[in-house]
Write an enzyme that holds these catalytic residues in place. Sequence first.
Site, short mmCIF file in Angstrom:
data_model
loop_
_atom_site.label_atom_id
_atom_site.label_comp_id
_atom_site.label_asym_id
_atom_site.label_seq_id
_atom_site.Cartn_x
_atom_site.Cartn_y
_atom_site.Cartn_z
N LYS A 58 0.83 -1.21 0.00
CA LYS A 58 0.00 0.00 0.00
C LYS A 58 0.86 1.26 0.00
CE LYS A 58 -3.88 -2.20 2.41
NZ LYS A 58 -4.67 -2.24 3.65
N ALA A 74 -0.58 0.93 6.19
CA ALA A 74 -0.82 0.01 7.30
C ALA A 74 -1.82 -1.05 6.89
CB ALA A 74 -1.34 0.78 8.52
N ASP A 75 -1.75 -2.17 7.57
CA ASP A 75 -2.74 -3.22 7.38
C ASP A 75 -2.89 -3.98 8.69
OD1 ASP A 75 -4.37 -4.48 5.08
OD2 ASP A 75 -3.59 -6.20 6.19
N THR A 76 -4.07 -4.54 8.89
CA THR A 76 -4.35 -5.30 10.11
C THR A 76 -4.89 -6.66 9.74
OG1 THR A 76 -4.90 -3.24 11.27
CG2 THR A 76 -5.63 -5.30 12.29
#
Length: 195
Positions: A58, A74-76
């Site tokens: 991203k 960011a990623d979760t």
Amino acid sequence: MPQAGSLPLILASASPRRLDLLAQVGVTPDSVHPAHVDESPLKDEQPAHLAERLAVAKATAVAEEHPQSLVLGADTVVAVGRRCLGKPDGEADARRMLKLLSGRRHKVIGGLCLVTPEGRPLARRITTSVAFKVLHPDEIETYISSGEWDGKAGAYAIQGRAGAFVRQIVGSYTNVVGLSLPETVGLLRGQGYGV
């Protein structure tokens, strides 16, 4: 607010939760440009690798369009063992996820990446352990009807009604919300961005 001379900061995410978290530490991105990347896990991909890979993908995708800026991605990922629980695809999927999390411990893995103006990705993984109480079927149905699960990894938002499901948390609370603030602030300060 950024100090004079700080580079522009671009958030490569459409998440209002991430914007709210940044605001808590006085950071307002100069712009928000969500990245459009395929979030599907690769074959046999571990949850921690997935979270970091997506954060890097991203941030780098948006950085290509904004080479003179700092770009934060960011990623979760919510993981039960090796299983990744992404954003649910409808109520039935959300119900399945909540039943799986009921009475169990799971991990919330945050991937974080700051791309410098030189195009260098600085990536981090943050892992938080979360234990859910045993959920009564009525609790699950009430939560499903609230709609709060929609668009949330693992089908829940700890900062909302699902906070009542959490028996124990070990690690970064803000990571579970969507962006671990200690690591984010550290990455920004390391690049001279005033926080």
